[in-house]
Design a protein around this motif. Structure first.
Motif, PDB file in Angstrom:
ATOM      1  N   GLY A  74      15.188 -40.053 -50.898  1.00 53.67           N
ATOM      2  CA  GLY A  74      14.680 -40.335 -49.557  1.00 53.67           C
ATOM      3  C   GLY A  74      15.590 -39.925 -48.421  1.00 53.67           C
ATOM      4  O   GLY A  74      15.306 -40.226 -47.261  1.00 53.67           O
TER       5      GLY A  74
ATOM      6  N   GLU B 284      17.033 -37.794 -45.480  1.00 50.29           N
ATOM      7  CA  GLU B 284      16.410 -36.839 -44.565  1.00 50.29           C
ATOM      8  C   GLU B 284      17.328 -35.675 -44.218  1.00 50.29           C
ATOM      9  O   GLU B 284      16.862 -34.595 -43.875  1.00 50.29           O
TER      10      GLU B 284
ATOM     11  N   ALA C 100      19.144 -41.311 -43.078  1.00 48.69           N
ATOM     12  CA  ALA C 100      17.775 -41.777 -43.245  1.00 48.69           C
ATOM     13  C   ALA C 100      17.399 -42.671 -42.080  1.00 48.69           C
ATOM     14  O   ALA C 100      18.258 -43.139 -41.319  1.00 48.69           O
TER      15      ALA C 100
ATOM     16  N   ASN D 241      14.691 -47.385 -43.896  1.00 47.65           N
ATOM     17  CA  ASN D 241      14.628 -46.898 -45.281  1.00 47.65           C
ATOM     18  C   ASN D 241      15.988 -46.886 -45.964  1.00 47.65           C
ATOM     19  O   ASN D 241      16.099 -46.437 -47.105  1.00 47.65           O
TER      20      ASN D 241
ATOM     21  N   LEU E 119      16.964 -46.261 -49.985  1.00 46.06           N
ATOM     22  CA  LEU E 119      17.769 -45.106 -50.368  1.00 46.06           C
ATOM     23  C   LEU E 119      18.953 -45.541 -51.222  1.00 46.06           C
ATOM     24  O   LEU E 119      19.233 -44.957 -52.274  1.00 46.06           O
TER      25      LEU E 119
END
Length: 240
Positions: A164, A166, A179, A183, A187
């Motif tokens: 997850g 980014e 992230a 989240n 993660l």
């Protein structure tokens, strides 16, 4: 997507001098109090910021009684008057600075930070002039040298993205994974399931970077150190 977070450097330093360790404990206690206050009277341990600050406290072996006392102050079990503030500035080479501070005397803290900036090629600016250059991100960090997984960088990155993340940023053997703050816990959990040791934080990450000369870079590091020695400064972020 990297930024200068003073804590990112501090947490990897071993054998801190007693005076420095005491200062770090004091700063962490302030941040824990503010974070516990943000929890709104519920269970502070369920609050993301409380958990991330407690991770910092664990990394530097902050005594549990100090942690408990700081949380009690934030949840109203002890009276305290602390204010969290952000000071915006420009530093050597025109780098943007976002300085977080926690204080019981706003005017004193502003005055002291302003003096540090002026002595180190920095200049304070009006609120809003710099902050828009940063965004709040959850950051999970894995130290590749402390994991048993014999993975190449590409494999680490794929694992992080699948969990997850980014965006990613390597510094030495550490991988920072960015992230949405909401989240971050997910993660971390997914990475831990893969056997990775993960630390997390909530940081202000620059949207873009700037490059500066070697001399300005050295001056910037000197400014970061001077700011970090100010008792009310919690962290320093830049777009360097």
């Amino acid at each position: 997507m990297s930024g200068h977070s003073h804590w990112a450097g501090i947490k990897h330093k071993k054998g801190l001098a007693d005076a420095k360790r005491s200062q770090i404990f004091s700063k962490l206690a302030k941040e824990l109090t503010i974070a516990a206050r943000e929890s709104g009277g519920g269970n502070p341990m369920a609050h993301p910021r409380v958990r991330t600050v407690m991770e910092k406290a664990k990394e530097v072996n902050m005594p549990s009684e100090n942690v408990e006392r700081a949380i009690k102050k934030g949840t109203g079990e002890d009276t305290v008057q602390l204010e969290e503030m952000f000071i915006e500035a420009y530093g050597p080479g025109g780098i943007a600075l976002l300085i977080s501070a926690i204080t019981d005397n706003r005017n004193r803290t502003i005055g002291e930070i302003k003096q540090v900036l002026q002595r180190n090629q920095g200049k304070m600016v009006e609120g809003g002039a710099v902050r828009w250059l940063f965004e709040r991100k959850g950051v999970a960090t894995v130290d590749q040298s402390e994991t048993n997984l014999a993975l190449q960088k590409e494999a680490f990155e794929l694992l992080a993205i699948e969990a997850g993340a980014e965006d990613l940023y390597w510094h030495n053997r550490n991988l920072d994974m960015y992230a949405n703050p909401a989240n971050l816990a997910s993660l971390k959990e997914k990475l831990q399931e893969k056997g990775l040791q993960v630390t997390t934080s909530l940081d202000w990450v620059p949207k873009e970077h700037v490059q500066i000369s070697h001399n300005n870079h050295a001056a910037a590091e000197q400014l970061f150190e001077a700011l970090s020695n100010q008792d009310d400064v919690q962290d320093i972020y830049s777009n360097l």
